[in-house]
Design an enzyme around this catalytic site. Structure first.
Site, PDB file in Angstrom:
ATOM      1  CE  LYS A 187      -1.401   2.738   2.928  1.00 56.10           C
ATOM      2  NZ  LYS A 187      -1.158   3.952   2.124  1.00 56.10           N
ATOM      3  CD  GLU A 261      13.994   0.909   8.529  1.00 55.15           C
ATOM      4  OE1 GLU A 261      14.586   1.951   8.843  1.00 55.15           O
ATOM      5  OE2 GLU A 261      14.492  -0.216   8.654  1.00 55.15           O
ATOM      6  CB  CYS A 295      13.751   9.195   7.876  1.00 57.59           C
ATOM      7  SG  CYS A 295      14.690   8.084   6.814  1.00 57.59           S
ATOM      8  CD  GLU A 394      10.736  12.847  11.128  1.00 55.49           C
ATOM      9  OE1 GLU A 394       9.563  12.455  11.202  1.00 55.49           O
ATOM     10  OE2 GLU A 394      11.646  12.180  10.608  1.00 55.49           O
TER      11      GLU A 394
HETATM   12  P1  NAD Z   1       2.808   8.526   7.710  1.00 59.65           P
HETATM   13  O1  NAD Z   1       3.119   7.710   8.893  1.00 59.65           O
HETATM   14  O2  NAD Z   1       1.723   9.520   7.818  1.00 59.65           O
HETATM   15  O3  NAD Z   1       2.387   7.582   6.473  1.00 59.65           O
HETATM   16  C1  NAD Z   1       3.253   6.586   5.953  1.00 59.65           C
HETATM   17  C2  NAD Z   1       2.412   5.543   5.249  1.00 59.65           C
HETATM   18  O4  NAD Z   1       1.622   4.865   6.218  1.00 59.65           O
HETATM   19  C3  NAD Z   1       1.415   6.086   4.223  1.00 59.65           C
HETATM   20  O5  NAD Z   1       1.276   5.144   3.181  1.00 59.65           O
HETATM   21  C4  NAD Z   1       0.120   6.173   5.021  1.00 59.65           C
HETATM   22  O6  NAD Z   1      -1.039   6.120   4.205  1.00 59.65           O
HETATM   23  C5  NAD Z   1       0.237   4.938   5.900  1.00 59.65           C
HETATM   24  N1  NAD Z   1      -0.461   4.967   7.168  1.00 59.65           N
HETATM   25  C6  NAD Z   1      -0.566   5.982   8.052  1.00 59.65           C
HETATM   26  N2  NAD Z   1      -1.259   5.579   9.133  1.00 59.65           N
HETATM   27  C7  NAD Z   1      -1.576   4.281   8.938  1.00 59.65           C
HETATM   28  C8  NAD Z   1      -2.277   3.304   9.695  1.00 59.65           C
HETATM   29  N3  NAD Z   1      -2.831   3.582  10.874  1.00 59.65           N
HETATM   30  N4  NAD Z   1      -2.391   2.064   9.192  1.00 59.65           N
HETATM   31  C9  NAD Z   1      -1.830   1.749   8.011  1.00 59.65           C
HETATM   32  N5  NAD Z   1      -1.194   2.629   7.230  1.00 59.65           N
HETATM   33  C10 NAD Z   1      -1.061   3.872   7.691  1.00 59.65           C
HETATM   34  O7  NAD Z   1       4.174   9.180   7.257  1.00 59.65           O
HETATM   35  P2  NAD Z   1       4.434  10.165   6.051  1.00 59.65           P
HETATM   36  O8  NAD Z   1       4.058  11.530   6.467  1.00 59.65           O
HETATM   37  O9  NAD Z   1       3.839   9.624   4.797  1.00 59.65           O
HETATM   38  O10 NAD Z   1       6.038  10.036   5.908  1.00 59.65           O
HETATM   39  C11 NAD Z   1       6.925  10.791   6.625  1.00 59.65           C
HETATM   40  C12 NAD Z   1       7.473   9.998   7.797  1.00 59.65           C
HETATM   41  O11 NAD Z   1       8.152   8.835   7.337  1.00 59.65           O
HETATM   42  C13 NAD Z   1       8.522  10.784   8.562  1.00 59.65           C
HETATM   43  O12 NAD Z   1       8.287  10.646   9.943  1.00 59.65           O
HETATM   44  C14 NAD Z   1       9.833  10.125   8.174  1.00 59.65           C
HETATM   45  O13 NAD Z   1      10.865  10.268   9.104  1.00 59.65           O
HETATM   46  C15 NAD Z   1       9.414   8.716   7.997  1.00 59.65           C
HETATM   47  N6  NAD Z   1      10.386   7.995   7.157  1.00 59.65           N
HETATM   48  C16 NAD Z   1      11.226   7.092   7.746  1.00 59.65           C
HETATM   49  C17 NAD Z   1      12.188   6.435   6.982  1.00 59.65           C
HETATM   50  C18 NAD Z   1      13.121   5.425   7.605  1.00 59.65           C
HETATM   51  O14 NAD Z   1      13.713   4.654   6.854  1.00 59.65           O
HETATM   52  N7  NAD Z   1      13.300   5.402   8.907  1.00 59.65           N
HETATM   53  C19 NAD Z   1      12.297   6.711   5.623  1.00 59.65           C
HETATM   54  C20 NAD Z   1      11.444   7.648   5.064  1.00 59.65           C
HETATM   55  C21 NAD Z   1      10.473   8.274   5.845  1.00 59.65           C
END
Ligand code: NAD
Length: 488
Positions: A187, A261, A295, A394
């Site tokens: 997804k 992650e 990130c 963050e």
């Molecule tokens: P987010 O958590 O809002 O969403 C990430 C994904 O999860 C999206 O596809 C979203 O639709 C889905 N999602 C959100 N809540 C969910 C739930 N309850 N159940 C299932 N799916 C759900 O994050 P974002 O704003 O899209 O991305 C930014 C974040 O990602 C930042 O915090 C960043 O640090 C992190 N990130 C981490 C890494 C790593 O490798 N550690 C890499 C890239 C981004």
């Protein structure tokens, strides 16, 4: 932009957003979602979101493919060959992958065109690993007994990914998961589905068996349905720490495997004897890469009191010359934020920084010469106290905090004074001393004199930056269960 436009025409003519059980399938209803160019706010594509009914079909297909399809009967080497073929096809599409990254979320083209190379590299790397990995190890125990330690696929995997590096983060999960013998329901983020569809096209082209890889772009509600599904054996998630905690709790209810992650608030420690010119070579590009939406960005710069003005002046001198603008221009260093809500979030943090008394030395507003798009100026705060919100949370935008320290122990204490532990850097004249300091930082990844990252080494977080690792053999292990068979 030409390749992306052509791809969007292909997507439109296909008339559906779901790759399910080896076929392009119409969604069961579903809301309209949009892909928006963050530079000019133009809607590039409107498509239908996957629904829980679609997830049901996809999980059923992935389960069937895992239990009874040709996939479990193939040898790891055969699976590896298919992954390598996918890598070859993705390599041919590198310019398109770069444009998709830039067009959907604003990553400058100079970077997206280079960094997209990790996508085929991951398929080649894990394809080769599938062919060479010791999936069954024979162990002769001290009493002479023989035990065979078999590494078996974890099962049906839900791969949930964010929008900031959509293809790379999905490729980590698909390549390692398939190399392990899992089947996958992915997804991707609703804002950036194009890369995932490109992977589906490639899977179809190389003849990946039906149901092995299913792609269903959707928002968090459909995502939540997926991760709760009792037929999902493992969730591989990249995203925010808040969502990661929720997903971990949900998975623990049924003891589903989970790897996370998550976010970061990484520190770059500039030691007394550091060479500032050399430090800037990585500090500048990695303190606010992709407009700070990475990130592992080095968002806290820890500087000795004695050198704080010198380091700040050198840093702002270079940051002030960055070209901010259309990410499709080859000369652009920094594009827009990826969406309106990101800009609202970042501007909220800039206000908080000012309100809490941090000294704004650069940026803080919107670029004067850009009238559309979700732009924010590169922003630098100095004399930041580590307890301030901008140093603790963050921001995910181009906002960097300079934090002074008195001695090395204090630098280590400040670097560790965070709920996160994802990345870091130590800049040191004496490299081995830099290594000693790096060992004192509670973080999953850290570089002495630079910022390095490789798909061949594990990447992941300490503390609230995550659980588990992606990359390297550790990334494969994350999709394997261990079975011990005693030979009586
Ligand atoms: P987010 O958590 O809002 O969403 C990430 C994904 O999860 C999206 O596809 C979203 O639709 C889905 N999602 C959100 N809540 C969910 C739930 N309850 N159940 C299932 N799916 C759900 O994050 P974002 O704003 O899209 O991305 C930014 C974040 O990602 C930042 O915090 C960043 O640090 C992190 N990130 C981490 C890494 C790593 O490798 N550690 C890499 C890239 C981004």
């Amino acid at each position: 932009m030409e390749l992306l436009k052509t791809e969007i025409e292909t997507i439109k003519s296909r008339g559906t957003s779901l790759f399910l059980d080896g076929k392009w399938t119409q969604p069961e209803g579903g809301a309209d979602l949009q892909v928006v160019n963050p530079h000019n706010e133009e809607v590039l594509l409107t498509y239908k979101e996957a629904t829980p009914a679609d997830i049901e079909k996809a999980v059923t297909a992935a389960r069937k493919a895992f239990e009874t399809g040709p996939w479990p009967k193939m040898t790891p080497a055969e699976r590896g060959d298919l992954l390598i073929k996918m890598g070859d096809e993705l390599e041919r599409r590198l310019p398109l992958l770069g444009e998709a990254w830039t067009g959907q979320m604003g990553c400058p083209i100079f970077l997206s065109s280079k960094a997209s190379a990790e996508v085929p590299e991951l398929f080649h790397y894990y394809g080769k690993m599938a062919k060479e990995f010791d999936f069954v190890e024979t162990r002769i125990l001290s009493n002479g007994m023989e035990a065979r330690i078999a590494r078996e696929p974890a099962g049906v995997v839900a791969a949930v990914t964010p929008w900031n590096a959509p293809a790379v983060l999905l490729a980590y999960k698909i390549a390692a998961g398939l190399a392990a013998g899992c089947t996958i329901v992915a997804k991707p983020s609703p804002e950036t589905p194009v890369d995932a569809w490109i992977m589906a096209e490639v899977a179809e082209m190389v003849g990946l068996p039906a149901g092995v890889l299913n792609i269903l772009p959707a928002g968090r509600e459909t995502g939540d349905y997926l991760i709760r599904h009792p037929q999902i054996d493992k969730v591989a998630f990249t995203g925010s720490t808040a969502a990661g905690k929720h997903i971990a709790k949900t998975c623990m209810d049924r003891l589903a495997r989970v790897s996370l992650e998550l976010g970061g608030k990484s520190a770059a420690i500039v030691l007394e004897d550091a060479d500032i010119g050399q430090a800037l070579q990585s500090l500048v590009p990695y303190s606010m890469p992709i407009t700070g939406q990475v990130c592992f960005s080095l968002t806290r710069v820890l500087v000795p009191e004695s050198r704080k003005d010198e380091v700040l002046d050198a840093y702002t001198g270079v940051i002030g010359k960055l070209n901010v603008g259309d990410p499709f221009e080859e000369t652009t260093h920094m594009g827009p934020l990826s969406m309106q809500r990101q800009r609202d979030r970042v501007e909220g943090y800039i206000k908080k920084g000012r309100d809490e008394g941090a000294r704004l030395v650069m940026g803080g507003g919107r670029p004067k010469n850009l009238n559309s798009g979700f732009y924010v100026e590169p922003t630098v705060f100095a004399d930041v106290d580590n307890s301030m919100t901008i140093a603790q949370e963050e921001i995910f935008g181009p906002v960097v905090s300079f934090i002074p320290y008195k001695d090395e122990d204090e630098a280590v204490r400040i670097a560790n004074d965070t709920t996160y532990g994802l990345n870091g850097a130590v800049y040191a004249g004496d490299k081995e001393h830099g290594y000693d300091v790096a060992r004192r930082i509670r973080t999953g990844n850290i570089t002495v004199n630079g910022l390095l990252k490789s798909i061949e080494a594990p990447f992941g977080g300490f503390k609230q930056s995550g659980m588990g690792r992606e990359g390297g053999p550790e990334g494969l292990m994350s999709y394997l269960e261990t079975k011990t068979i005693y030979m009586g």
